[in-house]
Write a protein that holds these residues in place. Structure first.
Motif, PDB file in Angstrom:
ATOM      1  N   GLU A  36      66.392 -29.129  32.791  1.00  0.00           N
ATOM      2  CA  GLU A  36      67.612 -28.861  33.560  1.00  0.00           C
ATOM      3  C   GLU A  36      67.440 -27.661  34.501  1.00  0.00           C
ATOM      4  N   GLN A  37      66.201 -27.276  34.761  1.00  0.00           N
ATOM      5  CA  GLN A  37      65.883 -26.136  35.623  1.00  0.00           C
ATOM      6  C   GLN A  37      66.510 -24.841  35.115  1.00  0.00           C
ATOM      7  N   MET A  38      66.456 -24.682  33.798  1.00  0.00           N
ATOM      8  CA  MET A  38      66.929 -23.468  33.146  1.00  0.00           C
ATOM      9  C   MET A  38      65.774 -22.906  32.327  1.00  0.00           C
ATOM     10  N   GLY A  39      65.968 -21.700  31.816  1.00  0.00           N
ATOM     11  CA  GLY A  39      64.924 -21.129  30.987  1.00  0.00           C
ATOM     12  C   GLY A  39      65.415 -19.975  30.150  1.00  0.00           C
ATOM     13  N   ILE A  40      64.538 -19.537  29.259  1.00  0.00           N
ATOM     14  CA  ILE A  40      64.795 -18.357  28.445  1.00  0.00           C
ATOM     15  C   ILE A  40      64.163 -17.188  29.185  1.00  0.00           C
ATOM     16  N   ARG A  58      64.205 -25.068   9.007  1.00  0.00           N
ATOM     17  CA  ARG A  58      65.473 -25.545   9.587  1.00  0.00           C
ATOM     18  C   ARG A  58      66.062 -24.429  10.446  1.00  0.00           C
ATOM     19  N   THR A  59      66.242 -24.714  11.751  1.00  0.00           N
ATOM     20  CA  THR A  59      66.704 -23.703  12.702  1.00  0.00           C
ATOM     21  C   THR A  59      68.006 -24.135  13.361  1.00  0.00           C
ATOM     22  N   ARG A  60      68.956 -23.213  13.393  1.00  0.00           N
ATOM     23  CA  ARG A  60      70.235 -23.426  14.092  1.00  0.00           C
ATOM     24  C   ARG A  60      70.136 -22.725  15.439  1.00  0.00           C
ATOM     25  N   ILE A  61      70.434 -23.473  16.492  1.00  0.00           N
ATOM     26  CA  ILE A  61      70.440 -22.928  17.850  1.00  0.00           C
ATOM     27  C   ILE A  61      71.884 -22.902  18.335  1.00  0.00           C
ATOM     28  N   VAL A  62      72.300 -21.763  18.880  1.00  0.00           N
ATOM     29  CA  VAL A  62      73.636 -21.647  19.473  1.00  0.00           C
ATOM     30  C   VAL A  62      73.479 -21.212  20.925  1.00  0.00           C
ATOM     31  N   LEU A  63      74.290 -21.819  21.785  1.00  0.00           N
ATOM     32  CA  LEU A  63      74.272 -21.532  23.217  1.00  0.00           C
ATOM     33  C   LEU A  63      75.684 -21.202  23.665  1.00  0.00           C
ATOM     34  N   ALA A 121      78.306 -28.292  32.023  1.00  0.00           N
ATOM     35  CA  ALA A 121      77.796 -29.672  32.032  1.00  0.00           C
ATOM     36  C   ALA A 121      76.284 -29.687  31.796  1.00  0.00           C
ATOM     37  N   THR A 122      75.586 -28.734  32.388  1.00  0.00           N
ATOM     38  CA  THR A 122      74.135 -28.655  32.218  1.00  0.00           C
ATOM     39  C   THR A 122      73.777 -28.374  30.761  1.00  0.00           C
ATOM     40  N   LEU A 123      74.465 -27.420  30.145  1.00  0.00           N
ATOM     41  CA  LEU A 123      74.170 -27.102  28.743  1.00  0.00           C
ATOM     42  C   LEU A 123      74.556 -28.239  27.802  1.00  0.00           C
ATOM     43  N   ARG A 124      75.560 -29.019  28.156  1.00  0.00           N
ATOM     44  CA  ARG A 124      75.886 -30.208  27.349  1.00  0.00           C
ATOM     45  C   ARG A 124      74.705 -31.183  27.369  1.00  0.00           C
TER      46      ARG A 124
END
Length: 140
Positions: A30-34, A93-98, A122-125
């Motif tokens: 989605e053309q995003m990054g960390i 087991r890893t939980r990711i939150v955005l 919308a992108t993060l969805r």
């Protein structure tokens, strides 16, 4: 799984390093990054002597969205990049939150800020859908 109103959440049957790489791939699509990582486990140990589970705080960014937000309201820089986190709640087991970008939009009356945050929402969805799909395909 309890999902807070200010964030999206997904659990992956992966240890923390693998889950972060899965997240990176979903964001890149989605053309995003960390853009930043804080190793919470190491920081707590070094600064407070506390042993904890693997956990990272993540700064997540879309250059397109960041540019639109900064053009609309330069002081919004105080809220960027969008927050995220990854916690290995149990081994493997890893939980990711955005952070839901609508949280940022709610703090501004600027319609351009709202539009950029809706785009980011919308992108993060879609990122979340990719993570869920990765989890489904990995589960036998």
């Amino acid at each position: 799984m309890n999902i807070p109103s200010y964030a999206f959440a997904v659990e992956l049957a992966q240890p923390l390093p693998a889950a972060i790489e899965t997240l990176r791939a979903a964001l890149a699509a989605e053309q995003m990054g960390i853009v930043s990582e804080v190793d919470v486990q190491a920081t707590l140990k070094a600064k407070l002597g506390i042993d904890s589970h693997p956990q990272k705080l993540l700064g997540i960014c879309s250059p397109k969205v960041a540019h639109a937000l900064l053009e609309a309201e330069p002081d919004i820089a105080a809220l960027l990049p969008c927050g995220g986190g990854a916690t290995e709640s149990s081994p493997g087991r890893t939980r990711i939150v955005l952070q839901d970008p609508r949280v940022i939009a709610a703090l501004s009356a600027n319609t351009d800020v709202h539009a950029a945050c809706e785009l980011a929402h919308a992108t993060l969805r879609r990122v979340l859908e990719r993570l869920n799909a990765a989890e489904r395909s990995a589960t036998p």
